[in-house]
Design an enzyme around this catalytic site. Structure first.
Site, short mmCIF file in Angstrom:
data_model
loop_
_atom_site.label_atom_id
_atom_site.label_comp_id
_atom_site.label_asym_id
_atom_site.label_seq_id
_atom_site.Cartn_x
_atom_site.Cartn_y
_atom_site.Cartn_z
CG ASP A 1 -1.69 1.24 1.40
OD1 ASP A 1 -2.47 1.57 0.50
OD2 ASP A 1 -1.52 1.92 2.43
CE1 TYR B 1 -1.03 9.58 -1.41
CE2 TYR B 1 -2.21 7.80 -2.50
CZ TYR B 1 -1.59 9.04 -2.55
OH TYR B 1 -1.55 9.72 -3.74
NE ARG C 1 -4.73 8.15 5.16
CZ ARG C 1 -4.64 7.44 4.05
NH1 ARG C 1 -5.02 7.95 2.88
NH2 ARG C 1 -4.18 6.20 4.09
CG ASN D 1 -7.82 3.07 -2.63
OD1 ASN D 1 -8.16 2.10 -3.29
ND2 ASN D 1 -8.17 3.21 -1.36
#
Length: 223
Positions: free
Chosen positions: A7, A9, A40, A118
């Site tokens: 991943d 972030y 966030r 994402n």
């Protein structure tokens, strides 16, 4: 062959890095920390909502809308130029200190390591280049082609097809519990990078392994 999907972030890239830019604008470190944290939270919430609604907008749109919410909630007004500066700073976030060394080690060992994000591929590429990580990765797999977001099961299958690997041979490395749970549901093996003191989601499921530092990963994976 083992394949690692990192991943971006919150795992390789420290999203809290935006706080410094915001603090310079506001002259108020606690307020900048509050807005950064809320930004966030809403960024992820908006991506979840859009996936459930099947009403896709790119992650960059979720990010902009989340910023607008966080500023409004804190009753802070910034100019359009300042907002654009913050959004551009999101492409220059720092890597976590343990990320570069770990990816270099994996590369020297011949272990396949991909970014799995994402975010849109072009933005992720710019971000990882600016952070000095891109050369140590075998590629970037974005959910953007599917027009949905993690933890939609389709995105994990998309990764397997793109990276030409099997679920049983693939590890998700993530600092985000929702991502870990999504990968487990898809039959992957999982490693949670515990970047904060927050506990793992109490879903009666657990990651296969947990680490507090990426440098511990090779030993935990038996590489």
């Amino acid at each position: 062959m083992t394949t690692l999907a990192f991943d971006v972030y919150g795992t390789l890239i420290d999203t809290r890095g935006i706080q410094m830019t915001l603090a310079d604008m506001l002259g108020d470190d606690p307020l900048a920390a509050q807005i950064t944290r809320r930004w966030r939270e809403k960024q992820l919430e908006y991506s979840f909502r859009r996936a459930l609604m099947a009403h896709y907008q790119p992650f960059s749109v979720c990010t902009r809308q989340a910023l607008n919410f966080a500023l409004s909630e804190a009753t802070v007004t910034l100019s359009d130029d300042q907002c654009d500066q913050l959004l551009m700073a999101y492409r220059h976030l720092p890597a976590f200190p343990d990320a570069v060394g770990l990816l270099q080690q994996l590369s020297s060992m011949g272990v396949r390591a991909f970014a799995f994000t994402n975010g849109e591929a072009a933005i992720a590429s710019e971000l990882l280049t600016n952070a000095g990580l891109i050369d140590e990765l075998d590629g970037i797999v974005s959910v953007d082609l599917l027009r949905t977001f993690k933890p939609d099961p389709r995105v994990y299958q998309h990764f397997l097809e793109t990276a030409d690997t099997l679920a049983a041979d693939t590890w998700l490395i993530s600092g985000n519990p929702f991502d870990i749970l999504g990968a487990r549901h898809a039959g992957w093996r999982t490693a949670w990078v515990r970047r904060t003191e927050a506990p793992f989601d109490p879903w009666d499921e657990a990651p296969d392994i947990s680490v507090t530092c990426l440098s511990d990963l090779p030993g935990k994976l038996g590489l």
